[in-house]
Design a protein around this motif. Structure first.
Motif, PDB file in Angstrom:
ATOM      1  N   ALA A 165       0.856  -1.182   0.000  1.00 27.57           N
ATOM      2  CA  ALA A 165       0.000   0.000   0.000  1.00 27.57           C
ATOM      3  C   ALA A 165       0.890   1.228   0.000  1.00 27.57           C
ATOM      4  O   ALA A 165       1.940   1.252   0.650  1.00 27.57           O
ATOM      5  CB  ALA A 165      -0.919   0.009   1.225  1.00 27.57           C
TER       6      ALA A 165
ATOM      7  N   ASN B 236      -2.672   7.366  -4.445  1.00 27.63           N
ATOM      8  CA  ASN B 236      -2.560   6.189  -3.586  1.00 27.63           C
ATOM      9  C   ASN B 236      -2.509   4.939  -4.446  1.00 27.63           C
ATOM     10  O   ASN B 236      -2.894   4.953  -5.629  1.00 27.63           O
ATOM     11  CB  ASN B 236      -3.710   6.117  -2.577  1.00 27.63           C
ATOM     12  N   SER B 237      -2.031   3.856  -3.852  1.00 30.30           N
ATOM     13  CA  SER B 237      -1.939   2.596  -4.575  1.00 30.30           C
ATOM     14  C   SER B 237      -2.123   1.435  -3.615  1.00 30.30           C
ATOM     15  O   SER B 237      -1.843   1.550  -2.409  1.00 30.30           O
ATOM     16  CB  SER B 237      -0.584   2.461  -5.284  1.00 30.30           C
ATOM     17  N   LEU B 238      -2.603   0.341  -4.147  1.00 26.40           N
ATOM     18  CA  LEU B 238      -2.802  -0.886  -3.375  1.00 26.40           C
ATOM     19  C   LEU B 238      -2.529  -2.060  -4.298  1.00 26.40           C
ATOM     20  O   LEU B 238      -3.069  -2.122  -5.406  1.00 26.40           O
ATOM     21  CB  LEU B 238      -4.227  -0.961  -2.829  1.00 26.40           C
TER      22      LEU B 238
ATOM     23  N   GLN C 153       5.778   3.633   0.589  1.00 24.67           N
ATOM     24  CA  GLN C 153       5.214   2.329   0.247  1.00 24.67           C
ATOM     25  C   GLN C 153       5.394   1.385   1.432  1.00 24.67           C
ATOM     26  O   GLN C 153       6.497   1.240   1.968  1.00 24.67           O
ATOM     27  CB  GLN C 153       5.934   1.737  -0.978  1.00 24.67           C
TER      28      GLN C 153
END
Length: 755
Positions: free
Chosen positions: A190, A202-204, A750
């Motif tokens: 994440a 954002n990232s997942l 991250q």
């Protein structure tokens, strides 16, 4: 007006030649490599003794054993440094140029003339060819998220023998991770980020490997969601409405792979990849002139365009790979099917609003949808074997592509309601290729090998163009029409490559190989040739690579010259139809050097430097029959190719305590001045060919990891917040210039965990 349109339909309509180009700019022997350095094409930041394995030549080899220049970037490197798009890492790969988000906007070693002709490099997912071998599909760069990948391999120089059409500059190969039948593993990631002058992202990501039946069946699944931070503000040119950070985009997708081993010598891998992208408004900026790359607005990250120009794209790749090991012979079957589709919207009010407003009362906005869709089925069957005397490979290949470019003009009133669709055009096409290929590597003496190979192919194309206009649009864009054209050709490609392993880990090699991209057809019109031929390159190369000083120094050196003939060019007829023709010659020569030194425990200094001199060796042909043509004299540089690029990075790993380690990394990339596209003979007097300024980019990162599998990494990309020009477009000097800056300083963190 000369423009760079795309696909078969681009040559069949005056509107297409005006509109489609406006849209196109708007918008690394084991199964996988260990964590690769971000800059060196054959080095690892791991301790000496670690090995990077690649499959660039359709067989598993140590990277230092491949007699060709290859760069490998691991998925771990990409995620830790937030390198999620090719525009983020192209300047870390020697010889790779980027000038837009379509495959035809990528080139290697300067092999491009700009414009929307057929692509000069091939894109593969594992061994499955992705997208179209022709411009008719107008394939977008897939930019697969690292969650889906194991690594990315870039093979420079023509690869026509193993990879066929459209690989005259080289290939980019996305390599996925095979499922494991022995270990249950998983990983979650994440991240959050923020960009200077803009907003947050954002990232997942997540992945899971499950051995369903030990040593026999395994399933691997992965997925991701990412929202990239936006930084370009937009003021609506019609209503004055202001939207901050308008160029936002979302991307999501995943992969599922099932590995079956019904008997010990047969392995079958079934894979499915899906990825989706949604954007709102573009990040393009209008420049002051061809020589002044400051924004026309006071705020460099602000534009004035009609709001609500969404774009969507999708990529689907399905494959079945079967490997049967018969002892002395291995049989490999690779079946693939992929679809790529994009539907961008473009505001054309400033171009057609005044003209159409005379006939459509209440007209407020003019939009064009420029839908591109391409599907491709491929089947490859090859046999390979090895002995003390020779290694050999023999294969057959079949591929069929169906592509379509569909354009629809939308006339809208002030409330956003549709008034009319006065113009609809379509350009469906089919491309078929059937080929046989083979290579033989003879072991002439201990350490001394000679590889020869050849490929005979036959391809056929069928292109259809339809245009439907209504009302007054018939007098503006022409009357409704339909045309069909066919062509075929049978090219032969070959390679000869001797190599000598001075020691097990040091090799020198030479390579002579050729490549081509397909020819095609044009619209039937006065002054327009009915067909155009394939163009060819021959690459002469010598190189040395290896690992010395007990693994403390890795190096990769290549010297090359590429001769290019019958270059495909996009010109314009007297009645404003773009078409493709052949003409002129060029050559690209250069030196590529990369290496990694590990002077102390846990530390690695990696770098590469590339010198490329890509120029015309014959002037571009002049226009005929009242049309217009690209203008280039002998000695003029080819587009988008910097004479000098360089990259240097430092990675340091340290033990912070029991079960805890830390890392620190710094990377600096330098991109030299690059010439823009050739001017067109219709360019207004005084227009200059663009010369994009050089720039440097500094990235830093740091991380802490637990031996238990959890880690946190922080990064800053473009730390000094440089406002550098990534690429620029002026339609060969016939429109006002615009383009894209590199993203401003982006900072993020991250979090990751493995189990």
């Amino acid at each position: 007006m000369q423009t760079n349109t795309t696909g078969a339909f681009r040559r069949r309509s005056a509107l297409a030649l005006t509109l489609a180009p406006i849209l196109s700019g708007g918008l690394a022997l084991g199964a996988h490599a260990q964590t690769a350095t971000p800059v060196a094409p054959q080095a690892s930041t791991e301790e000496p003794g670690d090995t990077i394995i690649v499959t660039a030549l359709k067989t598993s080899q140590r990277l230092i054993d491949v007699p060709a220049p290859v760069t490998a970037l691991s998925a771990n490197t990409l995620t830790e440094q937030n390198l999620t798009n090719i525009r983020d890492y192209f300047n870390r790969i020697p010889g790779l140029q980027y000038s837009g988000q379509a495959v035809h906007s990528l080139s290697l070693r300067g092999i491009t003339t700009g414009g929307a002709t057929n692509p000069t490099l091939a894109v593969l997912v594992d061994d499955v060819p992705f997208g179209s071998a022709t411009a008719n599909g107008d394939t977008d760069i897939p930019d697969f998220d690292p969650a889906i990948l194991s690594r990315i391999e870039v093979l420079r120089g023509p690869q026509g023998t193993l990879y066929g059409a459209a690989s005259l500059g080289g290939i980019i190969k996305y390599v996925t991770q095979d499922p494991s039948t022995t270990q249950f593993t998983g990983r979650v990631e994440a991240g959050v980020s923020t960009v200077a002058h803009g907003g947050q992202g954002n990232s997942l990501r997540g992945s899971l490997n499950v051995p369903l039946i030990k040593d026999r069946v395994a399933l691997a699944v992965s997925g991701f969601y990412r929202r990239d931070p936006a930084w370009v503000d937009n003021t609506d040119s019609n209503t004055g409405q202001f939207l901050a950070n308008a160029n936002h985009q979302r991307q999501w997708g995943g992969r599922a792979a099932l590995l079956l081993r019904p008997v010990d010598n047969l392995t079958i891998t079934l894979s499915a990849i899906r990825q989706r992208l949604r954007t709102e408004n573009s990040g393009l900026v209008d420049f002051k002139s061809d020589t002044d790359f400051n924004s026309v607005n006071a705020d460099p990250y602000s534009v004035t365009r009609v709001l609500g120009q969404p774009s969507r794209s999708q990529f689907d790749v399905y494959s079945a790979r079967a490997v049967l090991d018969l002892g002395k012979v291995q049989v490999t079957s690779v079946t693939g099917w992929n679809v790529n589709e994009s539907v961008p919207y473009q505001d054309l009010t400033s171009i057609f609003g005044g003209l159409l407003g005379r006939y459509y009362p209440g007209l407020s906005s003019v939009f064009l949808t420029n839908s591109h869709r391409a599907t491709r089925f491929s089947q490859e069957l090859r046999l390979s074997g090895s002995s003390t005397a020779l290694d050999w490979m023999l294969g057959g290949f079949y591929s069929v592509e169906h592509a379509n470019i569909s354009q629809t003009m939308l006339l809208m009133n002030a409330s956003g309601s549709l008034i009319d669709t006065p113009y609809v055009g379509a350009g469906p096409s089919t491309y078929r290729e059937l080929a046989a290929f083979g290579t033989v590597t003879g072991h002439l003496a201990p350490g001394l090998d000679l590889q020869v190979g050849g490929r005979y192919a036959h391809n056929k194309q069928d292109n259809l163009s339809t245009v439907a206009t209504t009302g007054v649009a018939q007098y503006i864009f022409g009357f409704s029409s339909s045309e069909e054209h066919r062509t075929s050709e049978s090219p032969f490609t070959w390679l000869v490559s001797p190599s000598w392993h001075i020691t097990r880990d040091v090799m020198v090699y030479a390579r002579v190989a050729n490549g081509y991209r397909p020819g095609g057809t044009n619209t039937l019109a006065d002054g327009v040739p009915g067909t155009y031929r394939s163009d060819r390159v021959v690459n002469y190369e010598a190189g040395a690579k290896g690992s010395v000083l007990e693994g403390k120094l890795d190096f990769d050196l290549s010297v090359f010259q590429i001769d290019w003939s019958r270059i495909q060019l996009q010109n314009t007829s007297a009645n404003e139809l773009t078409f493709t023709t052949n003409g002129a010659k060029a050559r690209s020569r250069g030196v590529e050097l990369a290496g990694t030194v590990r002077p102390w425990t846990g530390g690695a200094i990696s770098g590469n430097a590339t010198f490329t001199d890509a120029v015309l060796t014959q002037a571009l042909p002049a226009a005929t029959d009242g049309g217009s043509a690209l203008v280039g004299a002998k000695g003029d540089r080819l587009p988008n190719s910097a004479r000098f690029t360089a990259n240097i990075g430092l990675d340091q790993k340290v033990r912070l305590g029991e079960g805890v380690s830390g890392s620190l990394g710094v990377n600096y990339a330098w991109t030299g001045k690059r010439p823009g596209d050739f001017l067109n003979s219709l360019a207004a007097a005084g227009r200059e060919r663009q010369m994009l300024p050089s720039y440097g980019q500094l990235d830093v990162r740091a991380g802490v990891a637990l031996d238990a599998g959890w880690s946190v990494n922080v990064f800053a990309r473009n730390l000094t917040d440089e406002r550098a020009v990534l690429y620029a477009i002026n339609r060969n000097g016939t429109t006002a210039p615009y383009g894209r800056y590199i993203p401003p300083r982006t900072v993020g963190v991250q979090f990751a965990g493995s189990f």
